[in-house]
Design a protein around this motif. Structure first.
Motif, PDB file in Angstrom:
ATOM      1  N   TYR A  24      -9.382  30.488 -10.029  1.00 14.39           N
ATOM      2  CA  TYR A  24     -10.603  30.165 -10.767  1.00 14.39           C
ATOM      3  C   TYR A  24     -11.747  31.109 -10.425  1.00 14.39           C
ATOM      4  CZ  TYR A  24     -14.639  27.447 -12.394  1.00 14.39           C
ATOM      5  OH  TYR A  24     -15.796  27.059 -13.004  1.00 14.39           O
ATOM      6  N   TRP A  25     -12.017  31.291  -9.132  1.00 11.45           N
ATOM      7  CA  TRP A  25     -13.165  32.121  -8.748  1.00 11.45           C
ATOM      8  C   TRP A  25     -12.902  33.611  -8.989  1.00 11.45           C
ATOM      9  CZ3 TRP A  25     -17.294  29.634  -8.941  1.00 11.45           C
ATOM     10  CH2 TRP A  25     -17.435  28.347  -8.407  1.00 11.45           C
ATOM     11  N   ILE A  26     -11.654  34.029  -8.801  1.00  8.70           N
ATOM     12  CA  ILE A  26     -11.322  35.433  -9.055  1.00  8.70           C
ATOM     13  C   ILE A  26     -11.611  35.784 -10.508  1.00  8.70           C
ATOM     14  CG2 ILE A  26      -9.409  37.079  -9.220  1.00  8.70           C
ATOM     15  CD1 ILE A  26      -8.181  35.737  -6.779  1.00  8.70           C
ATOM     16  N   GLU A  27     -11.240  34.869 -11.413  1.00 11.36           N
ATOM     17  CA  GLU A  27     -11.457  35.105 -12.833  1.00 11.36           C
ATOM     18  C   GLU A  27     -12.938  35.140 -13.191  1.00 11.36           C
ATOM     19  OE1 GLU A  27      -9.168  32.047 -14.674  1.00 11.36           O
ATOM     20  OE2 GLU A  27      -7.244  33.028 -14.243  1.00 11.36           O
ATOM     21  N   LYS A  28     -13.771  34.563 -12.349  1.00  7.92           N
ATOM     22  CA  LYS A  28     -15.222  34.592 -12.567  1.00  7.92           C
ATOM     23  C   LYS A  28     -15.898  35.731 -11.799  1.00  7.92           C
ATOM     24  CE  LYS A  28     -16.378  29.905 -13.929  1.00  7.92           C
ATOM     25  NZ  LYS A  28     -17.261  30.311 -15.040  1.00  7.92           N
ATOM     26  N   GLY A  29     -15.088  36.552 -11.126  1.00  8.60           N
ATOM     27  CA  GLY A  29     -15.652  37.680 -10.392  1.00  8.60           C
ATOM     28  C   GLY A  29     -16.279  37.295  -9.069  1.00  8.60           C
ATOM     29  N   THR A  66     -21.988  38.699   1.114  1.00 11.78           N
ATOM     30  CA  THR A  66     -22.068  38.130  -0.230  1.00 11.78           C
ATOM     31  C   THR A  66     -23.092  36.992  -0.222  1.00 11.78           C
ATOM     32  OG1 THR A  66     -20.248  36.596   0.248  1.00 11.78           O
ATOM     33  CG2 THR A  66     -19.683  38.670  -0.837  1.00 11.78           C
ATOM     34  N   ARG A  67     -23.721  36.760  -1.365  1.00 11.01           N
ATOM     35  CA  ARG A  67     -24.676  35.650  -1.460  1.00 11.01           C
ATOM     36  C   ARG A  67     -23.956  34.321  -1.631  1.00 11.01           C
ATOM     37  NH1 ARG A  67     -28.947  35.577  -5.650  1.00 11.01           N
ATOM     38  NH2 ARG A  67     -27.379  36.398  -7.105  1.00 11.01           N
ATOM     39  N   TYR A  68     -22.740  34.375  -2.121  1.00 11.62           N
ATOM     40  CA  TYR A  68     -21.939  33.171  -2.325  1.00 11.62           C
ATOM     41  C   TYR A  68     -20.470  33.574  -2.366  1.00 11.62           C
ATOM     42  CZ  TYR A  68     -22.545  35.082  -7.044  1.00 11.62           C
ATOM     43  OH  TYR A  68     -22.608  35.932  -8.122  1.00 11.62           O
ATOM     44  N   SER A  69     -19.604  32.627  -2.164  1.00  7.74           N
ATOM     45  CA  SER A  69     -18.164  32.873  -2.253  1.00  7.74           C
ATOM     46  C   SER A  69     -17.479  31.582  -2.677  1.00  7.74           C
ATOM     47  CB  SER A  69     -17.602  33.384  -0.918  1.00  7.74           C
ATOM     48  OG  SER A  69     -17.845  32.436   0.114  1.00  7.74           O
ATOM     49  N   GLY A  70     -16.210  31.696  -3.068  1.00  9.01           N
ATOM     50  CA  GLY A  70     -15.491  30.542  -3.583  1.00  9.01           C
ATOM     51  C   GLY A  70     -14.440  30.010  -2.632  1.00  9.01           C
ATOM     52  N   ILE A  71     -14.291  28.699  -2.610  1.00 10.00           N
ATOM     53  CA  ILE A  71     -13.207  28.061  -1.858  1.00 10.00           C
ATOM     54  C   ILE A  71     -12.595  26.979  -2.747  1.00 10.00           C
ATOM     55  CG2 ILE A  71     -14.314  28.475   0.380  1.00 10.00           C
ATOM     56  CD1 ILE A  71     -14.892  25.398   0.429  1.00 10.00           C
ATOM     57  N   TYR A  72     -11.506  26.381  -2.240  1.00 12.63           N
ATOM     58  CA  TYR A  72     -10.828  25.315  -2.973  1.00 12.63           C
ATOM     59  C   TYR A  72     -10.535  24.160  -2.031  1.00 12.63           C
ATOM     60  CZ  TYR A  72     -10.170  29.173  -6.199  1.00 12.63           C
ATOM     61  OH  TYR A  72     -10.399  30.239  -7.025  1.00 12.63           O
ATOM     62  N   GLN A  73     -10.877  22.966  -2.475  1.00  6.91           N
ATOM     63  CA  GLN A  73     -10.527  21.752  -1.758  1.00  6.91           C
ATOM     64  C   GLN A  73      -9.390  21.122  -2.558  1.00  6.91           C
ATOM     65  OE1 GLN A  73     -14.733  20.594  -1.958  1.00  6.91           O
ATOM     66  NE2 GLN A  73     -14.617  20.253   0.242  1.00  6.91           N
ATOM     67  N   THR A  78     -15.039  25.114  -5.316  1.00  7.63           N
ATOM     68  CA  THR A  78     -16.349  24.827  -4.716  1.00  7.63           C
ATOM     69  C   THR A  78     -17.004  26.152  -4.366  1.00  7.63           C
ATOM     70  OG1 THR A  78     -15.587  22.719  -3.803  1.00  7.63           O
ATOM     71  CG2 THR A  78     -17.533  23.699  -2.794  1.00  7.63           C
ATOM     72  N   LEU A  79     -18.293  26.264  -4.670  1.00  9.35           N
ATOM     73  CA  LEU A  79     -19.026  27.497  -4.392  1.00  9.35           C
ATOM     74  C   LEU A  79     -19.819  27.341  -3.103  1.00  9.35           C
ATOM     75  CD1 LEU A  79     -19.587  30.273  -5.808  1.00  9.35           C
ATOM     76  CD2 LEU A  79     -21.780  29.272  -6.533  1.00  9.35           C
ATOM     77  N   ILE A  80     -19.613  28.245  -2.152  1.00  9.31           N
ATOM     78  CA  ILE A  80     -20.338  28.255  -0.884  1.00  9.31           C
ATOM     79  C   ILE A  80     -21.606  29.088  -1.048  1.00  9.31           C
ATOM     80  CG2 ILE A  80     -20.248  28.854   1.567  1.00  9.31           C
ATOM     81  CD1 ILE A  80     -18.328  26.661   0.872  1.00  9.31           C
ATOM     82  N   ILE A 422     -19.186  21.363 -11.466  1.00  9.06           N
ATOM     83  CA  ILE A 422     -18.798  22.266 -10.378  1.00  9.06           C
ATOM     84  C   ILE A 422     -19.583  21.878  -9.122  1.00  9.06           C
ATOM     85  CG2 ILE A 422     -19.092  24.644  -9.528  1.00  9.06           C
ATOM     86  CD1 ILE A 422     -16.575  24.295 -11.101  1.00  9.06           C
ATOM     87  N   ARG A 423     -18.907  21.909  -8.000  1.00  6.71           N
ATOM     88  CA  ARG A 423     -19.528  21.524  -6.734  1.00  6.71           C
ATOM     89  C   ARG A 423     -19.991  22.757  -5.970  1.00  6.71           C
ATOM     90  NH1 ARG A 423     -16.664  18.760  -1.466  1.00  6.71           N
ATOM     91  NH2 ARG A 423     -18.452  17.614  -0.686  1.00  6.71           N
ATOM     92  N   VAL A 424     -21.200  22.708  -5.414  1.00  3.34           N
ATOM     93  CA  VAL A 424     -21.673  23.765  -4.525  1.00  3.34           C
ATOM     94  C   VAL A 424     -21.887  23.155  -3.140  1.00  3.34           C
ATOM     95  CG1 VAL A 424     -22.745  25.043  -6.414  1.00  3.34           C
ATOM     96  CG2 VAL A 424     -24.119  23.435  -5.085  1.00  3.34           C
ATOM     97  N   LEU A 425     -21.692  23.972  -2.123  1.00  2.15           N
ATOM     98  CA  LEU A 425     -21.770  23.493  -0.748  1.00  2.15           C
ATOM     99  C   LEU A 425     -22.732  24.364   0.050  1.00  2.15           C
ATOM    100  CD1 LEU A 425     -20.108  21.148   0.597  1.00  2.15           C
ATOM    101  CD2 LEU A 425     -18.750  22.923   1.702  1.00  2.15           C
TER     102      LEU A 425
END
Length: 530
Positions: A24-29, A66-73, A78-80, A422-425
């Motif tokens: 998901y996050w890779i596809e969003k760059g 990076t200002r943000y990065s992606g993870i998966y629960q 979820t965006l960090i 979408i969840r941000v953390l």
């Protein structure tokens, strides 16, 4: 032969379907780590091989610069958020896009949990927050100061009655008992002495409500966050029925007794009843001292919000009182345990604090006042540094409640469009330990918060009670309670390491909440006052 090909195709399709969500996050760059098949980035924590604060620190550091990065629960993206300016933008400036926390328990399955301030969402949250926030101002803390102080005196007198020169104790246990007595007294109008009556029903119910030590309770808590729809489908309760029934009955009986007999006492139930009858106003006076550097301010967003339109019910009051108890029972006792540990292993810091305690003790003839306690600058520095190094909330979340775009800021970025839900953390534990903001982050140094240095702390890199309008409503209470207790303890004892003291401290990997693997074993060494 065809069935073998069909089976291979089916397995391949299943693998692709299970693997695809982690793209998901890779596809969003957006940069991401290497999520494990099915489990995402939380596998080690789910298997109890990593504490939650360690998980937060790991995902914060896995994509540097990076200002943000992606993870998966599991499969949930979820965006960090790592950039302080971006945290401010999302939690304050554009808060109306990120009002809610993840809702993981349905109202039908657990109405007591679902109606509390933390769990509420949207308009209902705004109304309740606006209604309740005046009950947590510094003037209201002064109102209940005497009750907390009584519990502090009761606590220290118990240990003064012991004959040992050094009393070995497990700090989390005794501080949890103190927190239990304070909340019973200030929130529920019930007087307890949990150091003497160790099995009182109020304490046992509190332990039941906040105990996440078992494997299955941790799994349930984990599932709440990663598969909320599943927990709603199976009507999973946050609190046991026994706990819910006990606290609901307690609050309703208490309210009936007060209203019948005209009982008034300086506690939270009284303030909540006042909010129900005629509402409360933000009546802060410049002459009222605030509880310290870590105190969070109430934002105009909630100060000026419309108060609740319908009547506050007994159930609403019970829900707020229980979550207040839930937060205070564990998180405040963890802060106290970690602060006592740092004082024990940093005797130079403790000696400086003892000196300030003695000076304050003498100036108020041994009877601490609200003003003299909050005038203790070094006490505030020690508490602030304890919350910097050991924030009890390792991370806080926000849910995107309407589509939002994070605009590109650097050449390697492109606009990031966030869909609804979408969840941000916000990784508080990791930000507090980033050497970019706090040099030598593992070192316990209260001087970070002296008058000169605290002015240089970058905004939104110190977040022990969260950020924005949805910050912790009880920050003043937690700080006041902690300072009162340490004033009383250090007036009569020094906190010292003992044989069972774990040095260095190792976090427990089997609990979702912050705790030490081998407990907080320390000694209370009686001191003689000249």
């Amino acid at each position: 032969m065809w069935w073998i090909l069909a089976a291979v195709a089916a397995v391949t399709l299943c693998y692709w379907l299970l693997k695809r969500p982690h793209k998901y996050w890779i596809e969003k760059g957006v940069k991401q780590g290497s999520p494990k098949f099915i489990f995402g980035d939380g596998y080690e924590q789910m298997m109890q091989r990593q504490s939650f604060p360690e998980l937060v620190e790991m995902v914060y550091n896995m994509c540097p610069n990076t200002r943000y990065s992606g993870i998966y629960q599991l499969f949930r993206p979820t965006l960090i958020l790592k950039d302080p300016d971006l945290i401010k933008q999302i939690t304050v400036k554009d808060f109306d896009h990120f009002v809610d926390h993840l809702r993981f328990v349905s109202e039908d399955s657990d109405p007591l949990w679902s109606n509390n301030l933390f769990a509420l969402s949207g308009k209902r949250w705004r109304e309740i927050r606006a209604t309740l926030s005046p009950a947590f101002t510094s003037s209201k803390m002064k109102f209940i100061f005497s009750l907390i102080s009584e519990s502090g005196e009761q606590f220290v007198n118990y240990f003064l009655g012991k004959s040992e020169d050094v009393i070995t104790v497990e700090m989390k246990d005794i501080f949890t008992r103190f927190a239990n007595d304070v909340i019973a007294n200030t929130a529920f109008g019930v007087q307890c002495d949990s150091l003497i009556d160790r099995e009182n029903e109020f304490f046992l119910m509190g332990k039941d409500a906040t105990d996440f030590r078992s494997f299955w309770k941790n799994i349930k808590f984990f599932v709440y966050f990663i598969a909320p729809k599943l927990s709603e489908l199976f009507q999973v309760r946050f609190f046991s029925k026994e706990v819910s029934d006990f606290f609901t009955s307690l609050v309703k009986t208490n309210i009936q007794s007060r209203e019948k007999h005209g009982i008034v006492r300086p506690d939270m139930i009284h303030l909540l009843l006042e909010a129900r009858k005629k509402g409360l106003k933000h009546d802060e006076s410049l002459s009222i001292q605030d509880t310290g550097f870590a105190t969070v301010e109430e934002h105009d967003f909630t100060k000026n919000a419309k108060k609740i339109e319908r009547e506050i019910t007994d159930q609403d009051i019970a829900s707020q009182a229980l979550v207040f108890f839930f937060a205070g029972f564990d998180t405040v006792s963890s802060l106290m345990s970690l602060m006592s540990y740092e004082l024990a292993v940093n005797p130079d810091v403790q000696e400086k604090l003892v000196k300030e305690v003695d000076d304050t003790f003498d100036s108020c003839s041994g009877k601490i006042t609200y003003e003299s306690l909050l005038g203790m600058k070094y006490m505030d520095m020690v508490v602030s540094e304890s919350l910097r190094k050991w924030p009890n909330t390792a991370a806080v979340d926000r849910i995107c409640t309407k589509p939002y775009t994070i605009e590109a800021k650097y050449p390697d970025e492109k606009p990031l469009h966030l869909e609804k839900d979408i969840r941000v953390l916000i990784p508080i534990f990791a930000i507090h330990r980033d050497p970019k903001y706090y040099p030598e982050p593992e070192r316990f140094d209260p001087e970070r918060f002296n008058d000169e240095n605290k002015a240089n702390i970058k905004p939104y890199t110190y977040l022990p009670f969260g950020s924005g309008p949805r910050n912790c409503i009880g920050s003043r209470f937690a700080l006041l309670e902690t300072k009162i207790l340490f004033f009383y303890i250090l007036s009569h004892f020094r906190i010292v390491p003992v044989e069972k003291t774990p040095i260095p401290l190792v976090l427990c990997k089997k609990q979702f909440n912050l705790n030490a693997k081998d407990g907080y074993w320390l000694g209370l060494k009686r001191r003689s006052r000249i």
